[in-house]
Scaffold this motif. Structure first.
Motif, PDB file in Angstrom:
ATOM      1  N   UNK A   1       0.841  -1.192   0.000  1.00 52.31           N
ATOM      2  CA  UNK A   1       0.000   0.000   0.000  1.00 52.31           C
ATOM      3  C   UNK A   1       0.876   1.241   0.000  1.00 52.31           C
ATOM      4  N   UNK A   2       0.767   1.997  -1.071  1.00 55.40           N
ATOM      5  CA  UNK A   2       1.525   3.232  -1.236  1.00 55.40           C
ATOM      6  C   UNK A   2       0.561   4.410  -1.065  1.00 55.40           C
TER       7      UNK A   2
ATOM      8  N   UNK B   1      -5.595  -7.325   3.908  1.00 45.58           N
ATOM      9  CA  UNK B   1      -4.698  -6.610   4.820  1.00 45.58           C
ATOM     10  C   UNK B   1      -3.339  -6.394   4.156  1.00 45.58           C
ATOM     11  N   UNK B   2      -2.825  -5.173   4.167  1.00 44.11           N
ATOM     12  CA  UNK B   2      -1.519  -4.923   3.539  1.00 44.11           C
ATOM     13  C   UNK B   2      -0.388  -5.638   4.266  1.00 44.11           C
ATOM     14  N   UNK B   3       0.585  -6.061   3.480  1.00 39.12           N
ATOM     15  CA  UNK B   3       1.828  -6.593   4.049  1.00 39.12           C
ATOM     16  C   UNK B   3       2.790  -5.452   4.360  1.00 39.12           C
TER      17      UNK B   3
ATOM     18  N   UNK C   1      -5.097   3.944  12.428  1.00 36.60           N
ATOM     19  CA  UNK C   1      -6.058   2.998  11.855  1.00 36.60           C
ATOM     20  C   UNK C   1      -5.356   1.812  11.201  1.00 36.60           C
ATOM     21  N   UNK C   2      -4.344   2.069  10.404  1.00 35.84           N
ATOM     22  CA  UNK C   2      -3.782   1.013   9.565  1.00 35.84           C
ATOM     23  C   UNK C   2      -2.814   0.080  10.281  1.00 35.84           C
ATOM     24  N   UNK C   3      -2.030   0.596  11.223  1.00 37.31           N
ATOM     25  CA  UNK C   3      -0.990  -0.260  11.809  1.00 37.31           C
ATOM     26  C   UNK C   3      -1.589  -1.501  12.451  1.00 37.31           C
ATOM     27  N   UNK C   4      -2.680  -1.327  13.138  1.00 38.59           N
ATOM     28  CA  UNK C   4      -3.368  -2.452  13.787  1.00 38.59           C
ATOM     29  C   UNK C   4      -3.863  -3.468  12.758  1.00 38.59           C
TER      30      UNK C   4
ATOM     31  N   UNK D   1      -2.518  -4.091   9.472  1.00 42.32           N
ATOM     32  CA  UNK D   1      -1.619  -4.761   8.540  1.00 42.32           C
ATOM     33  C   UNK D   1      -1.342  -6.169   9.048  1.00 42.32           C
ATOM     34  N   UNK D   2      -0.767  -7.018   8.208  1.00 38.63           N
ATOM     35  CA  UNK D   2      -0.559  -8.415   8.587  1.00 38.63           C
ATOM     36  C   UNK D   2       0.366  -8.517   9.789  1.00 38.63           C
TER      37      UNK D   2
END
Length: 221
Positions: free
Chosen positions: A40-41, A102-104, A123-126, A128-129
């Motif tokens: 995810x960029x 979920x992003x790697x 939001x995102x850190x929780x 991601x894989x």
């Protein structure tokens, strides 16, 4: 070819990157090369960076790029998926997970505004894989008031990063001043570079295992 080599030999859409960033890129994202990674960029720029990631990561990678500028939709191709939306909009971010999984790996090269950076991270850190990598670049902006930052400013992601080192090591704090959290359980490493912050996750079992193998290596807590 190395990622830096791809960057130097780029003849397509422009790529704007500081040369020293490539040490961090290759060090933290190198394990995803040739793998079926969801990358995810955040921030499409002129479209050159997504092409660079595609070429380096390989044909199994899925590059998901987000931006607020609808013009960036033209950067899509069979392996690059551009979605238009606000990086700090949790509903938009959830829609990406619903669509792609979920992003790697996450690379935040978006607005660099501290409010956006922190909202996106929270939001995102929780999500991601469990062995994912979250990288935030251009964090020299954390020292600039017009980006919501400043040295010692609590809104700055760099200032927050400093405090999160205690959170990373909360299990070892004996005076009760820091409590273990989901961040403590999930995070195995935090790395700071010139203008870059990196967070690396690991499965919880890897952190809770106190002893592996030889009894003589045991640390008594």
């Amino acid at each position: 070819m190395s990622l830096y080599g791809i960057f130097l030999n780029n003849s397509g859409r422009p790529i704007h990157k500081s040369g020293h960033y490539f040490f961090a890129y290759e060090r933290h994202f190198g394990r995803f090369v040739g793998q079926p990674v969801i990358f995810l960029e955040i921030g499409a720029g002129n479209g050159g960076s997504s092409q660079m990631w595609k070429r380096w990561l390989g044909p199994l990678a899925k590059i998901v790029t987000i931006d607020i500028n609808p013009v960036c939709q033209e950067y899509s191709d069979e392996q690059i998926f551009v979605r238009i939306g606000d990086q700090s909009d949790h509903g938009f971010l959830q829609s990406l997970i619903d669509e792609f999984g979920r992003p790697d790996a996450v690379l935040d090269d978006g607005s660099h505004q501290m409010t956006h950076v922190t909202e996106t991270f929270d939001f995102l850190y929780e999500r991601i894989v469990s062995n994912g990598v979250y990288m935030i670049e251009d964090m020299h902006t954390a020292y600039w008031p017009d980006y919501g930052g400043g040295r010692g400013d609590p809104r700055s992601m760099v200032e927050r990063f400093k405090g999160m080192i205690d959170d990373l090591n909360a299990d070892h704090v004996r005076d009760g001043t820091v409590s273990s959290s989901r961040f403590t359980e999930q995070t195995i490493a935090m790395t700071a570079y010139d203008s870059i912050l990196v967070f690396e996750k690991a499965p919880i079992i890897n952190k809770t295992m106190k002893m592996i193998g030889d009894d003589s290596l045991r640390v008594n807590y």
